[in-house]
Design a protein around this motif. Sequence first.
Motif, mmCIF file in Angstrom:
data_model
loop_
_atom_site.group_PDB
_atom_site.id
_atom_site.type_symbol
_atom_site.label_atom_id
_atom_site.label_comp_id
_atom_site.label_asym_id
_atom_site.label_seq_id
_atom_site.Cartn_x
_atom_site.Cartn_y
_atom_site.Cartn_z
ATOM 1 N N LEU A 235 -19.020 -5.210 -10.577
ATOM 2 C CA LEU A 235 -18.309 -4.324 -9.702
ATOM 3 C C LEU A 235 -17.616 -3.242 -10.672
ATOM 4 N N GLN A 236 -17.686 -1.872 -9.927
ATOM 5 C CA GLN A 236 -17.243 -0.934 -10.497
ATOM 6 C C GLN A 236 -15.741 -0.416 -10.079
ATOM 7 N N PRO A 237 -14.893 0.159 -11.040
ATOM 8 C CA PRO A 237 -13.711 0.482 -10.519
ATOM 9 C C PRO A 237 -13.824 1.364 -9.501
ATOM 10 N N TYR A 238 -12.898 1.606 -8.317
ATOM 11 C CA TYR A 238 -12.868 2.645 -7.342
ATOM 12 C C TYR A 238 -11.370 2.923 -7.210
ATOM 13 N N LEU A 239 -10.994 4.155 -7.270
ATOM 14 C CA LEU A 239 -9.445 4.298 -7.460
ATOM 15 C C LEU A 239 -8.770 3.609 -8.158
ATOM 16 N N GLY A 240 -9.449 3.299 -9.265
ATOM 17 C CA GLY A 240 -8.623 2.390 -10.357
ATOM 18 C C GLY A 240 -8.373 0.950 -10.199
ATOM 19 N N ALA A 241 -9.275 0.721 -9.464
ATOM 20 C CA ALA A 241 -9.185 -0.948 -9.217
ATOM 21 C C ALA A 241 -10.597 -1.598 -8.682
ATOM 22 N N TYR A 242 -10.668 -2.571 -8.842
ATOM 23 C CA TYR A 242 -11.944 -3.188 -8.307
ATOM 24 C C TYR A 242 -12.038 -3.500 -6.981
ATOM 25 N N GLY A 243 -11.051 -3.461 -6.161
ATOM 26 C CA GLY A 243 -11.096 -3.513 -4.852
ATOM 27 C C GLY A 243 -9.667 -3.143 -4.150
ATOM 28 N N HIS A 244 -9.875 -2.616 -2.715
ATOM 29 C CA HIS A 244 -8.696 -2.309 -2.057
ATOM 30 C C HIS A 244 -8.815 -2.987 -0.885
ATOM 31 N N LEU A 245 -7.692 -3.369 -0.124
ATOM 32 C CA LEU A 245 -7.575 -4.179 0.833
ATOM 33 C C LEU A 245 -6.542 -3.539 2.012
ATOM 34 N N VAL A 246 -6.805 -3.244 3.210
ATOM 35 C CA VAL A 246 -6.086 -2.818 4.099
ATOM 36 C C VAL A 246 -6.026 -3.706 5.290
ATOM 37 N N ALA A 247 -5.044 -4.155 5.661
ATOM 38 C CA ALA A 247 -4.639 -4.776 6.792
ATOM 39 C C ALA A 247 -3.968 -4.134 8.105
ATOM 40 N N LEU A 248 -4.636 -4.375 9.277
ATOM 41 C CA LEU A 248 -3.924 -3.668 10.401
ATOM 42 C C LEU A 248 -3.816 -4.903 11.595
ATOM 43 N N ARG A 249 -2.619 -4.793 12.024
ATOM 44 C CA ARG A 249 -2.269 -5.847 13.006
ATOM 45 C C ARG A 249 -2.656 -5.316 14.219
ATOM 46 N N SER A 250 -3.464 -6.005 15.149
ATOM 47 C CA SER A 250 -4.037 -6.094 16.267
ATOM 48 C C SER A 250 -2.884 -5.897 17.374
ATOM 49 N N GLY A 251 -3.079 -4.837 18.275
ATOM 50 C CA GLY A 251 -2.100 -4.411 19.206
ATOM 51 C C GLY A 251 -1.398 -3.228 18.974
ATOM 52 N N ASP A 252 -0.394 -2.915 17.862
ATOM 53 C CA ASP A 252 0.250 -2.157 17.329
ATOM 54 C C ASP A 252 -0.338 -1.272 16.244
ATOM 55 N N LEU A 253 -1.285 -1.845 15.453
ATOM 56 C CA LEU A 253 -1.870 -1.418 14.196
ATOM 57 C C LEU A 253 -0.759 -1.437 13.032
ATOM 58 N N ALA A 254 0.085 -1.998 13.113
ATOM 59 C CA ALA A 254 0.825 -2.086 11.919
ATOM 60 C C ALA A 254 0.083 -2.227 10.591
ATOM 61 N N TYR A 255 0.487 -1.669 9.531
ATOM 62 C CA TYR A 255 -0.240 -1.187 8.617
ATOM 63 C C TYR A 255 0.265 -2.053 7.155
ATOM 64 N N LEU A 256 -0.859 -2.795 6.525
ATOM 65 C CA LEU A 256 -0.400 -3.275 5.162
ATOM 66 C C LEU A 256 -1.443 -2.940 4.163
ATOM 67 N N HIS A 257 -1.016 -2.362 3.219
ATOM 68 C CA HIS A 257 -2.122 -1.924 1.862
ATOM 69 C C HIS A 257 -1.504 -2.724 0.636
ATOM 70 N N VAL A 258 -2.655 -3.480 0.307
ATOM 71 C CA VAL A 258 -2.393 -4.424 -0.958
ATOM 72 C C VAL A 258 -3.481 -3.987 -1.775
ATOM 73 N N HIS A 259 -3.107 -4.437 -3.118
ATOM 74 C CA HIS A 259 -4.047 -4.097 -4.354
ATOM 75 C C HIS A 259 -4.503 -5.590 -4.875
ATOM 76 N N PRO A 260 -5.549 -5.537 -5.621
ATOM 77 C CA PRO A 260 -5.936 -6.926 -6.141
ATOM 78 C C PRO A 260 -5.120 -7.437 -7.506
ATOM 79 N N ASN A 261 -5.196 -8.610 -7.485
ATOM 80 C CA ASN A 261 -4.282 -9.204 -8.670
ATOM 81 C C ASN A 261 -5.291 -9.017 -9.732
ATOM 82 N N GLU A 262 -4.661 -9.347 -11.117
ATOM 83 C CA GLU A 262 -5.602 -9.156 -12.289
ATOM 84 C C GLU A 262 -6.704 -9.991 -12.345
#
Length: 307
Positions: A235-262
């Motif tokens: 995998l290649q770095p994208y925006l400084g990381a090997y992966g980006h994860l966004v979580a959105l809660r169904s209903g109100d679309l509450a937003y979580l933005h997390v990044h990978p562990n080492e």
Amino acid sequence: MNTGLRITAFAAALAATFGTAYGVGRGVDPVFEAAPGHAAPGRAAQQPDGHGGHQEEAAGAAEGGEGADRGAAGGLQVSEGGYTLDLDTPTLAAGVRSEIRFAIKDEHGRKVTAFQREHTKELHFIIASRDLTEYRHVHPVRAADGTWSTVVRLPDAGGYRAFADFTPAGKGATGLTLGADLAVAGDARPQPLPPVRDTAAADGYEVTLDGTLPAGKPGELKLTVSRGGRPVTDLQPYLGAYGHLVALRSGDLAYLHVHPNEGGPGPEVSFTATAPSSGTYRLFLDFRHEGKVRTVAFTVHAGHAGS
């Protein structure tokens, strides 16, 4: 007469006023720590324009992973901490490449022009449909006066939510995620939330999801990337990381933005995330391989912290 809902600028204003949610999914089968339920039928995540949900592809130098999210869910407010997301383009047309313009304004109504750079960008801009079947992670350009702009094509009419994820410049400044309603005009047919599955595919790649998403405490999510039955180990770095994860809660679309562990560069990308509540969430994983960014999506159910 077409049975679809005609979205107009008036409807967009109505949605912004009352927080109308389109296509809220029903309860889904648990794969982590959930109460029993049944999955609602749904369509697979769309990858319009062949960009896996991205309007921009960029490489970045690998950085140390970040395991924890910023805390409580964001994106539920248009203003927070003295800053406001001023969306200058609240209505777009379906299936047409359109420019979105917006600004971050301070408590005095002035456009903010200084931001801390995070993951190679000053600001990350997320667009998701209310039914969580459409998703874009774009990186707009900032003009000298503080106006941001980007071009997107949203194929389906309906209600959307736009998120600005940023940290203002200045010592002690904290990261914020602000959200604003966006409407795409046309005949809207909201879709059921896609069902719970532990695999997702995009452009010949398959990603397997394993782990737990408890509510109120950290949980580890492991995503393993393969292609043609073989693990992807470069995998290649994208925006400084090997992966980006966004979580959105169904209903109100509450937003979580997390990044990978080492770790990295694959096939496994590990994240630590804390769901603010039990309920159904949609996870969107971005990863880069052979110069192209792909996005896959999962529906999961977060259980109680003690379950």
